[in-house]
Enzyme design. Structure first.
Site, PDB file in Angstrom:
ATOM      1  CG  LEU A 146      -1.964  -1.062   1.387  1.00 13.68           C
ATOM      2  CD1 LEU A 146      -2.704  -0.906   2.708  1.00 13.68           C
ATOM      3  CD2 LEU A 146      -2.941  -1.019   0.226  1.00 13.68           C
ATOM      4  CG  ASP A 147       0.369   4.353  -2.883  1.00  6.92           C
ATOM      5  OD1 ASP A 147       1.111   3.495  -3.391  1.00  6.92           O
ATOM      6  OD2 ASP A 147      -0.493   4.993  -3.521  1.00  6.92           O
ATOM      7  CE  LYS A 148       5.453   8.828   4.720  1.00  7.27           C
ATOM      8  NZ  LYS A 148       6.418   9.941   4.573  1.00  7.27           N
ATOM      9  CB  THR A 150      -2.940   4.016   0.824  1.00  6.11           C
ATOM     10  OG1 THR A 150      -2.897   4.935  -0.264  1.00  6.11           O
ATOM     11  CG2 THR A 150      -4.226   3.200   0.743  1.00  6.11           C
TER      12      THR A 150
END
Length: 332
Positions: A146-148, A150
């Site tokens: 997951l993106d930082k 998110t």
């Protein structure tokens, strides 16, 4: 195949008639499917394998029926990242894997500029001796990311078997994975339910961004459905399901159709915030990340074959964004 046994650090196999004349690495990959081919190759070339009590470090050596092959598996090496006691929201855990609700702001892997405080650092401390080693290193197996900024549900493997099985599932069998996200977006997509198709790759204009490309990139498919919409269509909440897993996929695809994520610092240029009251504007200005949350995650457990599913609670600061946008939480 005759005997194949596995004490904790030892594998043994007697070459069968059907194996005669085949390459050593291919025979052993079939005999010991729980070990990846790359891992077997590394152990053989490092001198950990014997054929009839003689060290054999050539993966292409031909085998003969009746030969006795033994492999000594070194204990997993300590992971390079340092274990750090960091609070984790664990949704599920067993001997093979754990599912967490990742907090927004947490980087998954240590890297330049983020050597500590990452999810991997936290998992090393949380799992401790329950990690049996991924590729010979005692570390958690990151299956997807997951993106930082998110938040939401992520699954992590504790051993090689689970890591390889889940990695294959996420790469090759996405139809049998339940992975849904909720996103607050500007405007309201029309139609309110559909799919977004478009290859994603590095933007030719800004290499720090991803973009939908006319040529090149990797195929990407996102299904979406509006689940809540303001009467004036200023903003809405959209449920997204990924059929592929590209970097920034939902953020890029939603921006591509003209409905960028609320507060997205990279892909949103919307000035719609000025239409909100001052208190709501202040709430959104304080939320310095994309309004995206990995809500559900479901998959077949590699060990049991049973389908398991999890729902990650919505963070309080994201709830505040919904309220500021005058969007209901009832459908979430």
């Amino acid at each position: 195949m005759s005997e194949t046994k596995r004490p904790q650090d030892h594998l043994a196999y007697t070459v069968q008639t059907a194996d005669a004349g085949a390459r050593l690495d291919r025979v052993l990959a079939n005999a010991w499917p729980q070990e990846s081919r790359s891992r077997l190759k590394a152990l053989i070339t490092e001198g950990h394998l014997q054929v009839d009590s003689v060290v054999q470090n050539s993966v292409s050596a031909k085998v003969r029926a009746g030969q006795r092959v033994t492999l000594q598996i070194p204990l997993a090496e300590p992971a390079t990242p340092v274990a750090q006691t960091i609070s984790l929201d664990v949704l599920y855990e067993d001997d093979d894997l754990l599912v967490i609700n990742k907090a927004a702001g947490m980087v998954v892997h240590p890297a330049a500029g983020n050597e500590s405080g990452t999810l991997v650092n936290a998992l090393l401390a949380h799992c401790g001796n329950s990690l049996s080693g991924i590729g010979g290193v005692k570390r958690p197996g990151i299956v997807h990311r997951l993106d930082k900024d998110t938040s939401g549900a992520m699954v992590v493997a504790k051993n090689d078997f689970t890591h390889r099985a889940l990695s294959k599932l996420f790469a090759e069998d996405k139809e049998n994975i339940e992975r849904t996200y909720i996103a607050a977006v500007w405007g309201c997509p029309v139609p309110t339910e559909g799919k977004i198709v478009g290859n994603i790759g590095r933007s030719p204009r800004n290499r720090k961004k991803m973009a939908v490309l006319v040529s090149g990139g990797k195929p990407a498919l996102t299904y979406y459905k509006v689940v809540e919409n303001r009467p004036d269509s200023l903003a809405s909440i959209v449920k997204c399901k990924l059929a592929t897993g590209r970097t920034h996929q939902i953020r890029v695809h939603m921006a591509h159709i003209g409905h960028s994520l609320v507060c997205d610092p990279v892909y949103s240029r919307s000035r719609s915030i000025k239409h909100l009251d001052p208190i709501s504007q202040k709430t959104l200005q304080a939320f310095d990340k994309q309004a995206l949350h990995a809500r559900t995650l479901g998959f077949s457990h590699p060990r049991t074959g049973n389908f398991i599913s999890f729902e990650a609670p919505i963070p309080d600061d994201l709830k505040a964004v919904y309220i500021a946008l005058d969007l209901s939480l009832g459908s979430m």
